[in-house]
Scaffold this motif. Structure first.
Motif, short mmCIF file in Angstrom:
data_model
loop_
_atom_site.label_atom_id
_atom_site.label_comp_id
_atom_site.label_asym_id
_atom_site.label_seq_id
_atom_site.Cartn_x
_atom_site.Cartn_y
_atom_site.Cartn_z
N ALA A 184 88.89 91.70 59.06
CA ALA A 184 87.92 92.78 58.88
C ALA A 184 87.51 93.42 60.20
O ALA A 184 86.92 94.50 60.19
N PHE A 185 87.81 92.76 61.32
CA PHE A 185 87.38 93.26 62.62
C PHE A 185 88.54 93.77 63.47
O PHE A 185 88.34 94.07 64.66
N LEU A 186 89.71 93.88 62.90
CA LEU A 186 90.89 94.26 63.66
C LEU A 186 91.36 95.65 63.28
O LEU A 186 91.29 96.05 62.12
N PRO A 187 91.88 96.41 64.24
CA PRO A 187 92.41 97.74 63.93
C PRO A 187 93.75 97.65 63.21
O PRO A 187 94.36 96.57 63.13
N GLY A 188 94.20 98.77 62.68
CA GLY A 188 95.45 98.79 61.92
C GLY A 188 96.68 98.57 62.76
O GLY A 188 97.74 98.22 62.22
N ARG A 189 96.57 98.75 64.07
CA ARG A 189 97.70 98.45 64.96
C ARG A 189 97.26 97.39 65.96
O ARG A 189 96.25 97.53 66.64
N LEU A 190 98.04 96.33 66.04
CA LEU A 190 97.85 95.27 67.00
C LEU A 190 99.06 95.22 67.91
O LEU A 190 100.15 95.65 67.55
N TRP A 191 98.86 94.66 69.11
CA TRP A 191 99.98 94.40 70.00
C TRP A 191 100.09 92.89 70.20
O TRP A 191 99.13 92.24 70.64
N LEU A 192 101.25 92.36 69.87
CA LEU A 192 101.49 90.92 69.92
C LEU A 192 102.38 90.60 71.11
O LEU A 192 103.23 91.41 71.50
N ARG A 193 102.24 89.43 71.66
CA ARG A 193 103.11 89.01 72.75
C ARG A 193 104.55 88.96 72.27
O ARG A 193 104.84 88.45 71.19
N ASP A 194 105.45 89.50 73.12
CA ASP A 194 106.85 89.60 72.70
C ASP A 194 107.73 88.48 73.24
O ASP A 194 108.94 88.47 73.01
N GLY A 195 107.14 87.53 73.97
CA GLY A 195 107.91 86.40 74.51
C GLY A 195 108.61 86.72 75.81
O GLY A 195 109.26 85.84 76.40
N ALA A 196 108.50 87.97 76.28
CA ALA A 196 109.17 88.36 77.52
C ALA A 196 108.17 88.93 78.53
O ALA A 196 108.54 89.70 79.41
N GLY A 197 106.90 88.58 78.36
CA GLY A 197 105.88 89.06 79.28
C GLY A 197 105.24 90.37 78.87
O GLY A 197 104.35 90.86 79.57
N GLY A 198 105.68 90.95 77.76
CA GLY A 198 105.12 92.21 77.30
C GLY A 198 104.51 92.09 75.92
O GLY A 198 104.20 90.99 75.46
N SER A 241 98.20 98.84 80.52
CA SER A 241 97.74 97.46 80.57
C SER A 241 96.67 97.24 79.52
O SER A 241 95.95 98.17 79.13
N PRO A 242 96.55 96.00 79.01
CA PRO A 242 95.55 95.72 77.98
C PRO A 242 94.14 96.01 78.46
O PRO A 242 93.78 95.67 79.59
N ALA A 243 93.35 96.67 77.62
CA ALA A 243 91.96 96.98 77.95
C ALA A 243 90.99 96.24 77.05
O ALA A 243 89.83 96.04 77.42
N SER A 244 91.44 95.85 75.87
CA SER A 244 90.57 95.12 74.95
C SER A 244 91.45 94.22 74.10
O SER A 244 92.59 94.58 73.77
N SER A 245 90.92 93.06 73.75
CA SER A 245 91.72 92.13 72.96
C SER A 245 90.82 91.28 72.09
O SER A 245 89.61 91.14 72.34
N ALA A 246 91.41 90.72 71.05
CA ALA A 246 90.75 89.72 70.22
C ALA A 246 91.29 88.36 70.66
O ALA A 246 92.48 88.08 70.52
N SER A 247 90.43 87.55 71.22
CA SER A 247 90.87 86.27 71.78
C SER A 247 91.35 85.34 70.68
O SER A 247 91.00 85.48 69.50
N ALA A 248 92.18 84.38 71.06
CA ALA A 248 92.64 83.37 70.12
C ALA A 248 91.43 82.63 69.54
O ALA A 248 90.52 82.25 70.29
#
Length: 389
Positions: free
Chosen positions: A45-59, A95-102
């Motif tokens: 309920a607190f997340l936007p419709g687009r997320l960026w996930l770690r791709d395993g290659a540093g991006g 570069s990331p400006a905001s994130s939802a922590s684990a």
């Protein structure tokens, strides 16, 4: 404001999977009150419709709810950090400006705060509002004040919280200033890291209250600082060995190696060293914290492109006046070429600080502490009577 693409049963199943995933990262059970909050507060309920996930290659790779609702919901209920917003830097990179922590990291921070029934909390960094909702579930919304530097994030979080019938005080303001109108607080809890504890946080915490904030230095972004406010304007406490959060906006520095530090015509002093760069940079979390505390402003980066050396460790300072490089030639590891330029000999400073760390018994993060007061920040090892040089 539930995700329109997620059924209540799918959301409940996701919350249970998340709790199981968190439990596997811990040696002790999740406390009952936090287990209930994590189960009842829908993270999606607190997340936007687009997320960026770690791709395993540093991006990062995008994940859109509209195109991949199942993948998006699985990410929402995974124990992983999720980037929610990027900014474009001056050189054109993003570069990331905001994130939802684990969630497991969120839980550790909440536990460090040692919240008690009736505690009044100031949260620094509303972000998505998820952490705020967990605080409301634990303490009641009337006990929670949250501040957010980004106006759009504050408005969005406020709406998402209200949709779940949570109505804490959410204010658009600079988190470094706290929020005096509802002070003093029993707890100040930051969801961003700091390199120096703002004096306003000290002033707005009641004596005996607690300040919990992730920690950052130019060298390393890792660790959480837990301070207890004393009767005067000072506070004292120890570090915990977890927590990696974005740095509070007012303490960020914009220094780039090739843009700001390296200049034509610089003539560095050169020598060799028997100390491996891999034994210094990122070798141990305790050493990283020690170097961050004792070699102020120093930061590092690795160059593996092979243009001038097989592998090069770059050191620089945040004032952009000094730099050093340590080269591995790709053949032998007995000696490494060192170049140093500027008023500071950064490699010598770092090597000497590492030697002091070894002589102290290679202490881990939990043995370090900090005493802070307005304009004063003093690190110590084991007790305040043993200051760190």
């Amino acid at each position: 404001m539930h995700s329109p693409d997620a059924s209540d049963s799918a959301r409940a199943a996701g919350a249970l999977r998340l709790l199981d995933e968190i439990a596997r990262t811990r040696t002790e059970p999740v406390p009952a009150h936090w287990r209930e909050a994590l189960r009842d507060v829908p993270r999606d309920a607190f997340l936007p419709g687009r997320l960026w996930l770690r791709d395993g290659a540093g991006g990062h790779r995008p994940c859109d709810r509209s195109h991949d609702p199942d993948g998006w919901l699985a990410a929402a209920y995974s124990d992983a950090p999720l980037v929610t917003r990027f900014v474009t830097e001056s050189d054109g990179t993003r570069s990331p400006a905001s994130s939802a922590s684990a969630p497991s990291t969120v839980l550790r921070l909440l536990e460090d705060a040692q919240l008690t029934d009736g505690a009044r909390v100031l949260e620094i960094g509303t972000g998505s509002g998820y952490n705020t909702a967990l605080l409301c579930a634990r303490l009641g919304a009337a006990s929670v004040t949250s501040v957010e530097v980004a106006a759009d994030l504050a408005a969005r979080a406020r709406a998402h919280l209200a949709a779940l019938s949570y109505h804490p005080t959410v204010v658009h303001t600079d988190g470094a200033r706290g929020w005096p109108p509802t002070a003093p607080y029993d707890r100040v809890l930051a969801t961003c890291s700091v390199r120096a504890v703002p004096a306003e946080w000290l002033d707005q915490t009641r004596p005996g209250g607690r300040i919990t904030t992730p920690w950052d230095s130019a060298w390393s972004c890792y660790g959480t600082l837990n301070l207890t406010k004393r009767q005067d304007r000072s506070a004292e406490g120890r570090f915990s060995a977890y927590g990696s959060y974005m740095l509070i906006s007012g303490q960020r520095t914009d220094v780039e190696l090739h843009r700001d530090v390296l200049r034509p015509g610089q003539s560095p002093v050169t020598r060799t060293t028997g100390l491996s760069p891999w034994d210094v940079a990122g070798a141990d979390p305790g050493l990283d914290l020690h170097l961050g505390l004792t070699v102020p402003g120093a930061w590092y980066s690795w160059d593996t492109e092979g243009g001038t050396a097989h592998t090069r460790l770059w050191l620089a300072d945040t004032s952009a006046t000094s730099w050093a490089s340590v080269d591995y030639d790709g053949r032998q590891t007995e000696t490494f070429a060192v170049a140093q330029y500027g008023p500071r000999r950064l490699w010598d400073e770092v090597a000497a600080a590492r030697e002091r760390w070894l002589l102290a018994g290679a202490p881990d993060i939990g043995r370090y502490g900090l005493t802070v007061a307005p304009g004063v920040q003093r690190a110590w090892l084991d007790t305040p009577d043993t200051p760190v040089p």
